[in-house]
Scaffold this active site. Sequence first.
Site, PDB file in Angstrom:
ATOM      1  CG  ASP A 295      -1.790   2.041   6.571  1.00 27.99           C
ATOM      2  OD1 ASP A 295      -2.201   3.103   7.191  1.00 27.99           O
ATOM      3  OD2 ASP A 295      -2.273   1.913   5.381  1.00 27.99           O
TER       4      ASP A 295
ATOM      5  CG  ASP B 122      -1.789   1.215   1.470  1.00 24.35           C
ATOM      6  OD1 ASP B 122      -2.260   1.806   0.200  1.00 24.35           O
ATOM      7  OD2 ASP B 122      -1.742   1.577   2.427  1.00 24.35           O
ATOM      8  CB  CYS B 123       0.962   4.461  -1.678  1.00 24.15           C
ATOM      9  SG  CYS B 123       1.732   5.849  -1.938  1.00 24.15           S
ATOM     10  CG  ASP B 124      -1.715   7.597   0.786  1.00 24.51           C
ATOM     11  OD1 ASP B 124      -0.863   8.625   0.605  1.00 24.51           O
ATOM     12  OD2 ASP B 124      -2.750   7.577  -0.202  1.00 24.51           O
TER      13      ASP B 124
END
Length: 221
Positions: free
Chosen positions: A167, A10-12
């Site tokens: 997350d 995931d990124c953010d």
Amino acid sequence: MSRIEAVFFDCDGTLVDSEVICSRAYVTMFQEFGITLDPEEVFKRFKGVKLYEIIDIVSLEHGVTLAKTEAEHVYRAEVARLFDSELEAIEGAGALLSAITAPMCVVSNGPNNKMQHSMGKLNMLHYFPDKLFSGYDIQRWKPDPALMFHAAKAMNVNVENCILVDDSVAGAQSGIDAGMEVFYFCADPHNKPIVHPKVTTFTHLSQLPELWKARGWDITA
């Protein structure tokens, strides 16, 4: 699983420390339309939720109808401004990415240009050449596992032989439903616990190499 074919991130909130920034941008966006929200409550409630769904929820709760494209324009502009001035990498992200020897990609509910902006600013793009996959690409977002299947097809890997690091509950669920091994990043105490045989919870990115080695996966240098 004896062999890992790829690691999906995931990124953010996983690689870039943007979740609080994005929550503040949501608050600014709704203020433009006369709706006042508490930043901490926004952070707790809407982590990993796609923008238009947030607009729908808040609009319904306040009995208003917002023009989504206009609201999105306000949000994207504020995110870009805050990214330029405040964005930082999640602690340990650079060291982890540089150590991984398996193919990697990013799977995000955010648009591709947002990933390009945030990861470009933090010098992470070279780890993912042409490997940024957005829910907007296929108009399906986590927790729908479709994004995982889309990325796996583009990477030419078997999704069930891949790891997802995420997350959010929505992200973890997408990985579970795709048959992946999920490593659920819970540095944030607001995160809801997940108990599932496919899910391993951890609190710092530096823990991942040892967790993987303990499973017999030699994918870090």
